[in-house]
Motif scaffolding. Sequence first.
Motif, PDB file in Angstrom:
ATOM      1  N   MET B   1       8.244  67.244  38.832  1.00 14.79           N
ATOM      2  CA  MET B   1       8.600  68.689  38.794  1.00 14.79           C
ATOM      3  C   MET B   1       9.878  68.911  39.605  1.00 14.79           C
ATOM      4  O   MET B   1      10.063  68.323  40.657  1.00 14.79           O
ATOM      5  CB  MET B   1       7.435  69.484  39.415  1.00 14.79           C
ATOM      6  CG  MET B   1       7.550  70.994  39.265  1.00 14.79           C
ATOM      7  SD  MET B   1       7.418  71.556  37.564  1.00 14.79           S
ATOM      8  CE  MET B   1       5.730  71.119  37.174  1.00 14.79           C
ATOM      9  N   ILE B   2      10.742  69.735  39.044  1.00 12.26           N
ATOM     10  CA  ILE B   2      11.968  70.118  39.771  1.00 12.26           C
ATOM     11  C   ILE B   2      11.916  71.616  40.022  1.00 12.26           C
ATOM     12  O   ILE B   2      11.668  72.398  39.105  1.00 12.26           O
ATOM     13  CB  ILE B   2      13.220  69.776  38.923  1.00 12.26           C
ATOM     14  CG1 ILE B   2      13.343  68.262  38.804  1.00 12.26           C
ATOM     15  CG2 ILE B   2      14.472  70.357  39.554  1.00 12.26           C
ATOM     16  CD1 ILE B   2      14.490  67.830  37.933  1.00 12.26           C
ATOM     17  N   PRO B  24       9.801  70.541  34.289  1.00 12.36           N
ATOM     18  CA  PRO B  24       9.307  69.153  34.282  1.00 12.36           C
ATOM     19  C   PRO B  24      10.466  68.193  34.508  1.00 12.36           C
ATOM     20  O   PRO B  24      11.583  68.414  34.033  1.00 12.36           O
ATOM     21  CB  PRO B  24       8.721  68.994  32.868  1.00 12.36           C
ATOM     22  CG  PRO B  24       9.330  70.085  32.057  1.00 12.36           C
ATOM     23  CD  PRO B  24       9.723  71.185  32.975  1.00 12.36           C
ATOM     24  N   PHE B  25      10.192  67.153  35.280  1.00 14.21           N
ATOM     25  CA  PHE B  25      11.225  66.150  35.554  1.00 14.21           C
ATOM     26  C   PHE B  25      11.395  65.237  34.343  1.00 14.21           C
ATOM     27  O   PHE B  25      10.432  64.873  33.684  1.00 14.21           O
ATOM     28  CB  PHE B  25      10.816  65.319  36.771  1.00 14.21           C
ATOM     29  CG  PHE B  25      11.713  64.126  36.992  1.00 14.21           C
ATOM     30  CD1 PHE B  25      11.268  62.836  36.696  1.00 14.21           C
ATOM     31  CD2 PHE B  25      13.007  64.288  37.459  1.00 14.21           C
ATOM     32  CE1 PHE B  25      12.095  61.736  36.884  1.00 14.21           C
ATOM     33  CE2 PHE B  25      13.841  63.200  37.645  1.00 14.21           C
ATOM     34  CZ  PHE B  25      13.392  61.916  37.359  1.00 14.21           C
ATOM     35  N   SER B  26      12.645  64.894  34.044  1.00  9.40           N
ATOM     36  CA  SER B  26      12.894  63.827  33.068  1.00  9.40           C
ATOM     37  C   SER B  26      14.044  62.984  33.596  1.00  9.40           C
ATOM     38  O   SER B  26      14.955  63.513  34.250  1.00  9.40           O
ATOM     39  CB  SER B  26      13.211  64.409  31.690  1.00  9.40           C
ATOM     40  OG  SER B  26      14.346  65.247  31.765  1.00  9.40           O
ATOM     41  N   GLN B  27      14.016  61.727  33.337  1.00  8.40           N
ATOM     42  CA  GLN B  27      14.997  60.797  33.891  1.00  8.40           C
ATOM     43  C   GLN B  27      16.411  61.215  33.488  1.00  8.40           C
ATOM     44  O   GLN B  27      16.679  61.454  32.310  1.00  8.40           O
ATOM     45  CB  GLN B  27      14.704  59.377  33.371  1.00  8.40           C
ATOM     46  CG  GLN B  27      15.361  58.263  34.192  1.00  8.40           C
ATOM     47  CD  GLN B  27      14.818  58.194  35.613  1.00  8.40           C
ATOM     48  OE1 GLN B  27      13.631  58.402  35.840  1.00  8.40           O
ATOM     49  NE2 GLN B  27      15.690  57.932  36.564  1.00  8.40           N
ATOM     50  N   ASP B  65      12.531  63.359  40.877  1.00  5.10           N
ATOM     51  CA  ASP B  65      11.277  64.106  40.769  1.00  5.10           C
ATOM     52  C   ASP B  65      10.959  64.749  42.124  1.00  5.10           C
ATOM     53  O   ASP B  65      11.028  64.076  43.158  1.00  5.10           O
ATOM     54  CB  ASP B  65      10.148  63.155  40.342  1.00  5.10           C
ATOM     55  CG  ASP B  65       8.941  63.921  39.800  1.00  5.10           C
ATOM     56  OD1 ASP B  65       7.926  63.279  39.486  1.00  5.10           O
ATOM     57  OD2 ASP B  65       9.019  65.171  39.711  1.00  5.10           O
ATOM     58  N   GLY B  66      10.654  66.032  42.132  1.00  2.00           N
ATOM     59  CA  GLY B  66      10.359  66.738  43.371  1.00  2.00           C
ATOM     60  C   GLY B  66      11.570  67.375  44.023  1.00  2.00           C
ATOM     61  O   GLY B  66      11.453  68.043  45.058  1.00  2.00           O
TER      62      GLY B  66
END
Lengths: 646, 80
Positions: B1-2, B24-27, B65-66
């Motif tokens: 999560m960002i 949502p985090f994505s690479q 992430d975070g």
Amino acid sequence: MPGGYIGKLLFVDLSSGKIWDEPLDEQMCKEFIGGYGIGARILFSRVKPKVDALGPENMLGIATGPFTGTPALFGSRFTVVAKSPLTGTWGDSNCGGRFGPYLKYSGYDAVFFSGIASKPVYLLIDNGKAELKDASNVWGKDAIEAEIILNKEYGRESQVACIGSASEKLSLITGVMNDKGRAAGRSGLGAVMGSKRLKAVVARGNFQIPIANKSKLNQARKTYLAQLTGPFYDLFNMFGTAGVTGSSAHSGDSPVKNWGGVGVTDFPNAAQISDMAVMAKREKKYGCWHCPMACGGHMREGSDYRYHSGIHQPEYETLAAFGTMNLVDDVESLILANDMCNRYGFDTISAGATITFAIECFENGILTKADTDGIELRWGDAKAMLAMLDKMGKREGFGDVLADGVKVAAEKIGRGSEQFAMHIQGQELPMHDPKFGPHWATAYQYDATPGRHTQGSEGLAPMGLMDEVLGVKTGAQGGEVQAAASGETPSVEELLPEAFPRTEYTGRAEAHKVGSHYTHVMNCTGMCMFGNVTMEAHSLPDMLNAITGWNYSLRDVVDAGERIANIRHAFNVREGLNPRNFKVPGRILGKPPMTAGPHEGINVDIDTMGKEYLAAMDWDPATTKPSRKKLQQLGLKDVADAIGAS
Amino acid sequence: MISVKLFPTLAARSKSKQRELALPFSQGITPLDILEREGFQADYIKYVAVMVNGRQAEIKTPLGDGDVVDLMVPIAGGVS
């Protein structure tokens, strides 16, 4: 005369009461533009070196520019000039509101005061006729009360520039006020006006300002009004500068807790004194004379604090200097502090920061309640802050110690308090941290008025300036030019400005010159910086040329600005001052570096930036004296002779 | 999560109109991606300053992430 000017300068010798006018020379207009440019030219010639800034030989000037009062966009402003009693340097300060246009309508581009009146007076300029009047009905009144009284006497078509009650008591951190809350705050020029026993200038009249090419000006207005969109416009239009307070407190742009704090940890509630929190207290918008952006506001009546409706919205500098610096997160207390400053005539940056200094002294045991008249000055204590501000305005008790700013206060207190006095050459620093943007440091130390944030730089200039003048094909303009040629839409990469990396301290000098010299001319036209940076750089010469009939390129604008920069600096050289020797407090630069927060590890290399700037200006690397060659190139041979330039 | 915090004027102009977003985090996701997804064009984006986890960052810095991202518009700038 070129368009944009009435063509007359007014002079008043307050000692003798003599009043006369002189024609404004067209060559002076072309070379020095207006505002503090013309002010510096006049004062360099007519004020001797090393005069007492609060004595009869100092001169106070109030000067408009060719945009002021015309259909040019954002042309509301005027400048106040004098030798500064706060810094001992050249002094100037810049103000919006309504007075500037009315000074021109009254028949003069600028008015200059010398001497000292034997009793309090104000100057009435009534449609070309100037008269000194007995000010006993307004002396002792705060700046807003005085303005109301004078407006009542002279009617709705009169405008007033005046001083508050603290300026009458020669507080060195006061300015010249107008429109019940706009201020020419910096350089302590309110004290100069107070020292002359000059309470106000009242202006009214119906002089017409000539415009050289009305259709060209109309076209320029259309073009540049269309540019009033985008993030800066949104900021100024939706919130005013109050919009950045919260983000600046956490990003590191704003100093926190006397330049020693970290926003997210020391001032987590910064949002409570920013954007929506300020808007919740606002009744309606306010704009300076004819402003299409109207970034100000009038507040609704206080509920937790006693202030009435209609007072001005505090600016970012005020909210940060009283709020973020003192860790006060109570927005109504800051609205009240702003109004108190507007009445006493305080420069809000200096007043807020001086209380910060006193708080840090108190928290560290350098001051006790015995010193501070029983007021416990603590971080975050809004009521104590306001009580001390009130004492400063009255020069009462400990307020008398603080009323001249941190440098004088530290000298009076001693006991090691100097370590907490954040100033350069006596002027408290604005709410922009060089650790966030190094360009601030160069301006703070090397502009002729130390500690100023409105004088331009490589980080504070409108789009399109650097590309065209420096021929640097990067960022916005470069991308668009390349893409237009190829027929493709520019990518984001092409449009992202190649800003100077924050920790790159070399290679900035040429851009600092261009940014600051452009800004001097912009300031001296009477144009507002907020409008200017929202539009493209060409907005300035395009409207200037339409008004005056001149044919200035951006390069010509920058060259005129270089002349203005040099004569202001030469004023300081003639005083025996050398900005290389101005002490810059370690906290400002990160010496030693902070160990937490957005500035962790940052150490601003002002030595490199300063050295490169002096070289770029052709000023001596040790003495900062401009070279004779440079001054003569700028048409300043008399200045070169006066300072013994070689 | 960002976690994303938007400057008030950015929030007003964004698709979601929110001051705070949880994405949502994505690479490889960058602040630039976030701004573009919220409907901002290049001529607006060039004024935006970025903080990631309380530190100044670039608009194309890949996020983790975070991460907490602040997107703001400082008054200074306009360098070109």
